[in-house]
Design an enzyme around this catalytic site. Structure first.
Site, PDB file in Angstrom:
ATOM      1  CG  LEU A 243      38.431  31.406  44.734  1.00  9.03           C
ATOM      2  CD1 LEU A 243      38.031  30.494  45.887  1.00  9.03           C
ATOM      3  CD2 LEU A 243      37.378  32.466  44.514  1.00  9.03           C
TER       4      LEU A 243
ATOM      5  CE1 TYR B 171      42.604  41.255  46.915  1.00  7.61           C
ATOM      6  CE2 TYR B 171      41.297  43.084  46.088  1.00  7.61           C
ATOM      7  CZ  TYR B 171      42.398  42.610  46.776  1.00  7.61           C
ATOM      8  OH  TYR B 171      43.288  43.501  47.322  1.00  7.61           O
TER       9      TYR B 171
ATOM     10  CG  ASP C 224      28.289  48.427  39.680  1.00  6.52           C
ATOM     11  OD1 ASP C 224      28.406  47.588  40.592  1.00  6.52           O
ATOM     12  OD2 ASP C 224      28.616  49.615  39.817  1.00  6.52           O
TER      13      ASP C 224
ATOM     14  CE1 TYR D  97      35.524  43.425  42.644  1.00  8.34           C
ATOM     15  CE2 TYR D  97      34.304  45.358  41.884  1.00  8.34           C
ATOM     16  CZ  TYR D  97      34.314  44.075  42.395  1.00  8.34           C
ATOM     17  OH  TYR D  97      33.136  43.436  42.667  1.00  8.34           O
TER      18      TYR D  97
END
Length: 286
Positions: free
Chosen positions: A35, A59, A100, A123
């Protein structure tokens, strides 16, 4: 249909559950489509020519991502964008798992799918960029945001608590973060339903939420884990501020899942029942 599904991911929690659920599907690991090279993902879709694609790879090392922003962006943003574009070009459905962490965790009401994202760290930002790429691709898609994923596989809070709870008499656990623990098995169960309905009704494309119920704190989740496992480990509640981490965590991870049930008939799973099953699975494998 399931024998003509292409699924990115082999070893993650959701991918592992999908392998058990859909053994005849084509699962692509790093050896087949790394990826960090998004073009390889698009090439694989062209080569396999599947009826639909599910992306269960990401990730997910939240703290490590702060130091590896470029890699996190390739995996979480560039790769799913390339997948979605390849799917759109072939008019096939694309299901993508998100998080979330695209929200800042402010307030106390559950976040709805159309609430404005405001990620706190790398992230969350890379996952949001991935969502934006999927939407912009213009195909039929479902982005399924979830939270606090657990299973008998991989690294997760349940397995960590079982290990630490067996080693110690007491643990200090954060009590001001609230969310819905979500069983990976139920996320996997939802994916074929989403694919089937997208094939029939592509107008259902959009962003949806899916988390376990009832919402709880990490501290209360830990207590439930110890109780279910028969571990005598006391929990001391602490604030997030008392447990600093490289990446900020959202305090409010509640997700409003009403649209998911209304559109697809998929209800929030009871994490307590899934927790019992997970612990039984782990004890059986010892």
């Amino acid at each position: 249909m399931h024998d003509n599904l292409l699924i990115f991911g082999k070893t993650g929690q959701v991918a592992t559950e999908l392998r058990a659920l859909l053994p005849e599907a084509h699962f692509a690991g790093r050896d087949e489509a790394d990826l960090t090279g998004p073009a390889a993902c698009a090439d694989l879709i062209a080569r396999v020519a599947p009826a639909a694609v599910i992306n269960a790879a990401a990730y997910t090392a939240v703290d490590k991502a702060e130091d590896e922003a470029e890699i996190a962006h390739l995996v979480n943003a560039s790769a799913p964008t390339a997948m979605a574009e390849a799917c759109a070009a072939r008019s096939i459905p694309f299901v993508h798992i998100s998080t979330d962490y695209v929200f800042d965790g402010s307030g106390e009401r559950p976040f709805a799918p159309d609430d404005t994202p405001a990620p706190l760290g790398v992230y969350g930002r890379t996952k949001l960029a991935g969502e934006e790429g999927v939407v912009a691709a213009g195909g039929s898609y479902v982005i399924l945001r979830t939270s606090w994923v657990f299973s008998a596989h991989g690294s997760n809070f349940v397995k960590t608590m079982l290990r630490l709870g067996a080693e110690r008499d007491a643990l200090s656990i954060v009590a001001d973060q609230i969310g819905g623990p979500t069983p990976a098995r139920q996320i996997a169960d939802a994916c074929p339903t989403l694919v089937r309905q997208l094939q029939i009704a592509p107008e259902k494309s959009g962003i949806y939420h899916f988390s376990g119920a009832p919402d709880t704190t990490w501290a209360d989740f830990a207590r439930a884990i110890f109780e279910a496992a028969g571990l005598d480990c006391a929990v001391t509640e602490i604030a997030t501020a008392d447990y600093p981490t490289p990446a900020a965590r959202p305090l409010n991870s509640r997700l409003d899942c009403t649209a998911t049930e209304a559109t697809f008939g998929i209800t929030r799973p009871d994490w307590r029942a899934a927790l019992t099953d997970t612990i039984a699975t782990l004890k059986g494998s010892q």
